[in-house]
Design a protein around this motif. Structure first.
Motif, mmCIF file in Angstrom:
data_model
loop_
_atom_site.group_PDB
_atom_site.id
_atom_site.type_symbol
_atom_site.label_atom_id
_atom_site.label_comp_id
_atom_site.label_asym_id
_atom_site.label_seq_id
_atom_site.Cartn_x
_atom_site.Cartn_y
_atom_site.Cartn_z
ATOM 1 N N UNK A 174 0.807 -1.213 0.000
ATOM 2 C CA UNK A 174 0.000 0.000 0.000
ATOM 3 C C UNK A 174 0.843 1.267 0.000
ATOM 4 N N UNK A 175 2.074 1.195 0.444
ATOM 5 C CA UNK A 175 2.886 2.355 0.787
ATOM 6 C C UNK A 175 2.301 2.983 2.055
ATOM 7 N N UNK A 176 2.299 4.309 2.151
ATOM 8 C CA UNK A 176 1.888 4.980 3.385
ATOM 9 C C UNK A 176 1.031 6.194 3.033
ATOM 10 N N UNK A 177 0.165 6.564 3.925
ATOM 11 C CA UNK A 177 -0.754 7.666 3.663
ATOM 12 C C UNK A 177 -0.020 8.937 3.282
ATOM 13 N N UNK A 178 1.083 9.220 3.965
ATOM 14 C CA UNK A 178 1.825 10.453 3.687
ATOM 15 C C UNK A 178 2.356 10.473 2.263
ATOM 16 N N UNK A 179 2.660 9.311 1.704
ATOM 17 C CA UNK A 179 3.155 9.226 0.326
ATOM 18 C C UNK A 179 2.001 9.269 -0.668
ATOM 19 N N UNK A 180 0.999 8.437 -0.449
ATOM 20 C CA UNK A 180 -0.089 8.313 -1.418
ATOM 21 C C UNK A 180 -0.914 9.595 -1.507
ATOM 22 N N UNK A 235 2.113 12.949 -1.823
ATOM 23 C CA UNK A 235 2.897 13.040 -3.049
ATOM 24 C C UNK A 235 2.053 12.832 -4.303
ATOM 25 N N UNK A 236 1.227 11.770 -4.281
ATOM 26 C CA UNK A 236 0.480 11.423 -5.490
ATOM 27 C C UNK A 236 -0.889 12.088 -5.566
ATOM 28 N N UNK A 237 -1.388 12.539 -4.429
ATOM 29 C CA UNK A 237 -2.687 13.195 -4.433
ATOM 30 C C UNK A 237 -3.870 12.251 -4.527
ATOM 31 N N UNK A 238 -3.639 10.946 -4.234
ATOM 32 C CA UNK A 238 -4.716 9.970 -4.233
ATOM 33 C C UNK A 238 -5.283 9.825 -2.819
ATOM 34 N N UNK A 239 -6.492 9.329 -2.744
ATOM 35 C CA UNK A 239 -7.083 9.044 -1.440
ATOM 36 C C UNK A 239 -6.503 7.746 -0.883
ATOM 37 N N UNK A 240 -6.197 7.749 0.386
ATOM 38 C CA UNK A 240 -5.726 6.538 1.068
ATOM 39 C C UNK A 240 -6.863 5.923 1.889
ATOM 40 N N UNK A 241 -8.089 6.297 1.566
ATOM 41 C CA UNK A 241 -9.247 5.787 2.282
ATOM 42 C C UNK A 241 -9.433 4.301 1.995
ATOM 43 N N UNK A 242 -9.782 3.525 3.006
ATOM 44 C CA UNK A 242 -10.101 2.101 2.882
ATOM 45 C C UNK A 242 -8.961 1.305 2.232
ATOM 46 N N UNK A 243 -7.770 1.368 2.784
ATOM 47 C CA UNK A 243 -6.629 0.687 2.166
ATOM 48 C C UNK A 243 -6.779 -0.823 2.064
ATOM 49 N N UNK A 248 15.401 6.388 11.009
ATOM 50 C CA UNK A 248 14.485 7.071 11.922
ATOM 51 C C UNK A 248 13.068 7.194 11.371
ATOM 52 N N UNK A 249 12.930 7.448 10.070
ATOM 53 C CA UNK A 249 11.608 7.674 9.485
ATOM 54 C C UNK A 249 10.671 6.490 9.707
ATOM 55 N N UNK A 250 11.230 5.275 9.753
ATOM 56 C CA UNK A 250 10.371 4.096 9.865
ATOM 57 C C UNK A 250 9.711 3.990 11.242
ATOM 58 N N UNK A 251 10.316 4.605 12.220
ATOM 59 C CA UNK A 251 9.694 4.624 13.534
ATOM 60 C C UNK A 251 8.528 5.576 13.627
ATOM 61 N N UNK A 252 8.350 6.406 12.589
ATOM 62 C CA UNK A 252 7.281 7.395 12.586
ATOM 63 C C UNK A 252 6.109 7.014 11.689
ATOM 64 N N UNK A 253 6.285 6.002 10.850
ATOM 65 C CA UNK A 253 5.213 5.571 9.959
ATOM 66 C C UNK A 253 4.312 4.583 10.699
ATOM 67 N N UNK A 254 3.002 4.799 10.695
ATOM 68 C CA UNK A 254 2.104 4.034 11.575
ATOM 69 C C UNK A 254 2.214 2.520 11.470
#
Length: 301
Positions: A93-99, A102-110, A230-236
């Motif tokens: 899925x990647x991550x909400x902050x990216x999708x 960056x891409x401008x897509x909805x991350x609703x209902x992954x 470090x970033x990986x500790x911040x991604x849900x």
């Protein structure tokens, strides 16, 4: 357990080819390629696979949202054909902050998105036409994709219960990152194995990726891991796995120590039920060299 390496994709393409060639010569089972903000992973592996024989080539992982399943199926089958059927297709899925950011897509209902994505992708990879209309995507082809090659195994980046159930039911396994051996043994492996059994599917692959450093200074190496990852500790999704493991951050799940200690820690991953291990070497150039030497020795048994 297969032993693999997450390759350094910061190099020029000739350098990546040379890197994978050396891994193949040393007996490494799989070269894993990330899809972040550089090379396109599948295109890169198609190029590498034409130059380097024998070694398995995996993506860890290709995000699903930016690629329609018909297009990803065509690209994956093309790469599978180019590499002589050596591809492992890791998707996620990647991550909400990216999708969204960056891409401008909805991350609703992954989870719904992934179920529907696999419902379209898997038949296409297996030589079938598809007519699918879901709540988050639709896909219709007039005929099977005209790429005559066996389907690659599909591993889904699955960490939570719903995603692990999907991966076990519909795909060939999972690929994890920042997930320690206790969480593998108590959560990841039994969850996906049960889902596969309940669905009547073969035992799933569980491909585990972790940072690794063979070093004489573990404290310094863990400090480096804390900064580098470090970033990986911040991604849900990763934060949830670190919390399950009782780890303060990525440095606490990194595999660090002298050769024997690192070998023992990798062994613990195997004992937890992993079928594949992919080392992400980090540290000084000498530590990276020693890490690759140890993983090579483990691969040779």
């Amino acid at each position: 357990m297969r032993h693999g390496v997450i390759i350094d994709v910061s190099k020029p393409i000739d350098g990546v080819v040379d890197q994978v060639s050396k891994l193949a010569e040393q007996g490494i089972a799989t070269a894993w390629c990330s899809q972040i903000f550089g090379y396109d992973a599948l295109t890169l592996l198609a190029v590498v696979g034409r130059e380097v024989p024998d070694i398995e080539l995996g993506t860890a992982v290709v995000p699903t949202y930016p690629r329609h399943p018909v297009m990803l199926a065509a690209q994956a089958l093309t790469t599978q054909a180019a590499t002589g059927r050596r591809l492992v297709l890791g998707i996620g899925l990647s991550h909400q902050v990216v999708i969204e950011g960056m891409f401008g897509y909805s991350f609703d209902r992954p989870a719904r998105h992934m179920r529907e994505y696999l419902s379209a992708l898997m038949p296409l990879l297996h030589g079938e036409a598809v007519t699918f209309k879901g709540e988050t995507l639709s896909a219709t082809t007039m005929a099977p994709l005209d790429v005559k090659v066996d389907a690659p195994p599909v591993l889904v980046a699955a960490l939570g219960p719903t995603m692990l159930r999907l991966a076990g039911e519909l795909a060939d396994g999972t690929v994890t990152w920042m997930t320690g051996p206790a969480t593998l043994a108590s959560h990841i492996v039994p969850s996906i194995a049960k889902a596969a059994t309940d669905a009547g599917r073969p035992a799933p692959r569980v491909a585990v990726g972790l940072p690794v450093a063979v070093t004489t200074d573990p404290d310094r190496a863990r400090e480096a891991a804390s900064r580098t990852f470090a970033i990986y500790g911040q991604l849900p999704s990763y934060r949830a796995m670190l919390d399950r493991e009782g780890a303060e951050g990525p440095a606490q799940v990194a595999i660090v120590g002298d050769e024997q200690s690192v070998a023992n820690q990798i062994g613990a991953v195997a004992e937890a039920g992993a079928t594949d291990f992919s080392a992400a070497p980090f540290g000084t150039s000498d530590e990276i060299r020693q890490t690759l030497a140890l993983v090579t020795a483990l691969a040779k048994g």
